[in-house]
Design a protein around this motif. Structure first.
Motif, PDB file in Angstrom:
ATOM      1  N   MET A 148       0.807  -1.224   0.000  1.00  0.00           N
ATOM      2  CA  MET A 148       0.000   0.000   0.000  1.00  0.00           C
ATOM      3  C   MET A 148       0.836   1.268   0.000  1.00  0.00           C
ATOM      4  O   MET A 148       0.311   2.362  -0.213  1.00  0.00           O
ATOM      5  N   GLY A 149       2.126   1.127   0.288  1.00  0.00           N
ATOM      6  CA  GLY A 149       2.982   2.303   0.359  1.00  0.00           C
ATOM      7  C   GLY A 149       2.663   3.183   1.550  1.00  0.00           C
ATOM      8  O   GLY A 149       2.790   4.411   1.486  1.00  0.00           O
ATOM      9  N   SER A 205      -6.308  -6.951  -1.829  1.00  0.00           N
ATOM     10  CA  SER A 205      -7.172  -5.790  -1.673  1.00  0.00           C
ATOM     11  C   SER A 205      -6.889  -4.834  -2.826  1.00  0.00           C
ATOM     12  O   SER A 205      -5.756  -4.795  -3.333  1.00  0.00           O
ATOM     13  N   PRO A 206      -7.876  -4.054  -3.246  1.00  0.00           N
ATOM     14  CA  PRO A 206      -7.610  -3.022  -4.254  1.00  0.00           C
ATOM     15  C   PRO A 206      -6.500  -2.063  -3.821  1.00  0.00           C
ATOM     16  O   PRO A 206      -5.822  -1.474  -4.673  1.00  0.00           O
ATOM     17  N   LEU A 207      -6.305  -1.928  -2.511  1.00  0.00           N
ATOM     18  CA  LEU A 207      -5.243  -1.051  -2.015  1.00  0.00           C
ATOM     19  C   LEU A 207      -3.853  -1.606  -2.314  1.00  0.00           C
ATOM     20  O   LEU A 207      -2.863  -0.882  -2.222  1.00  0.00           O
ATOM     21  N   PHE A 208      -3.779  -2.888  -2.671  1.00  0.00           N
ATOM     22  CA  PHE A 208      -2.486  -3.499  -2.998  1.00  0.00           C
ATOM     23  C   PHE A 208      -2.098  -3.263  -4.459  1.00  0.00           C
ATOM     24  O   PHE A 208      -1.033  -3.704  -4.890  1.00  0.00           O
ATOM     25  N   GLY A 209      -2.979  -2.610  -5.219  1.00  0.00           N
ATOM     26  CA  GLY A 209      -2.679  -2.355  -6.625  1.00  0.00           C
ATOM     27  C   GLY A 209      -2.660  -3.636  -7.432  1.00  0.00           C
ATOM     28  O   GLY A 209      -3.610  -4.419  -7.400  1.00  0.00           O
ATOM     29  N   ASP A 210      -1.562  -3.872  -8.144  1.00  0.00           N
ATOM     30  CA  ASP A 210      -1.473  -5.050  -9.012  1.00  0.00           C
ATOM     31  C   ASP A 210      -0.756  -6.214  -8.341  1.00  0.00           C
ATOM     32  O   ASP A 210      -0.276  -7.131  -9.007  1.00  0.00           O
ATOM     33  N   ARG A 211      -0.703  -6.183  -7.008  1.00  0.00           N
ATOM     34  CA  ARG A 211      -0.014  -7.255  -6.290  1.00  0.00           C
ATOM     35  C   ARG A 211      -0.930  -7.920  -5.269  1.00  0.00           C
ATOM     36  O   ARG A 211      -1.941  -7.365  -4.860  1.00  0.00           O
TER      37      ARG A 211
END
Length: 231
Positions: free
Chosen positions: A58-59, A193-199
């Motif tokens: 998530m950064g 999770s969508p918060l993980f982006g493409d990972r």
């Protein structure tokens, strides 16, 4: 509002974080308790170190606070850790994923009062079954600990999904279990999770511990990593 999320890596704390970000709340970090005992009343203890993969995906900066895991003492220890963190990082709101646990909610409110900050609890007081359904539709999570009659070994390490949610919900209703696990019936760990982006989190290796006569068990993640989603 500068908020910090009380984060366990489980579905409810993660979903509350999602809600906060959707509301435009500035989230400056995650704060995770590290109990020395797995018997903690307040905090998750199983596989908690792997939440660092979530923070990385998530950064978002993550902070850890060590606590004893002893009932009530751990709450005071966590509050002291938050006081120091508030001086260092500066926040005025706590994000919490409590749904129906008065034990958890009351203690978070007491922490906030001592710190002089607000509490954002978007799931509090909502129907637990509705919350579970929303979470299943938006994130992917697995059961990493079980301690409830009715939940057998087959559920340990299983991802709760649209395909098996009705069976899971029926068990919760039949045995009067909290469908979100707030009675300590189970703990979860978010895989995607969508918060993980493409990972997503890939659990490479784990060990399963199961006590069949007690309906108690947990998995110990030995190796995990972030990897790109496959189409």
């Amino acid at each position: 509002m500068r908020a910090i999320a009380l984060y366990t890596g489980g579905k409810d704390s993660h979903y509350a974080l999602m809600k906060a970000l959707e509301e435009g709340i500035e989230v400056i970090g995650l704060v995770t308790a590290l109990p020395k005992s797995i018997e903690s009343w307040m905090f998750h203890a199983v596989n908690i170190k792997w939440t660092e993969l979530h923070a990385r995906a998530m950064g978002i900066k993550q902070y850890f606070i060590e606590v004893s895991g002893i009932k009530e003492r751990e709450v005071d220890e966590f509050t002291e850790g938050l006081k120091k963190l508030m001086r260092d990082a500066g926040f005025d709101c706590l994000i919490v994923g409590a749904v129906a646990s008065k034990y958890q909610y009351d203690r978070v409110m007491a922490m906030a009062k001592k710190l002089g900050v607000d509490v954002y609890a978007p799931l509090w007081g909502r129907d637990p079954y509705e919350v579970l359904n929303e979470e299943i539709g938006k994130i992917k999570f697995m059961l990493i600990a079980i301690q409830a009659y009715g939940l057998t070994e087959k559920w340990l390490g299983k991802i709760i999904s649209e395909e098996n949610k009705n069976e899971f919900i029926n068990i919760c209703r039949k045995y009067y279990l909290s469908p979100v696990g707030e009675g300590g019936e189970f703990e979860t760990f978010v895989i995607y999770s969508p918060l993980f982006g493409d990972r997503e989190v890939k659990i490479v290796r784990y060990e399963k511990v199961w006590y069949s006569t007690q309906y108690v068990g947990y998995i110990v993640i030995k190796e995990a990593k972030l990897e790109l989603l496959t189409s």
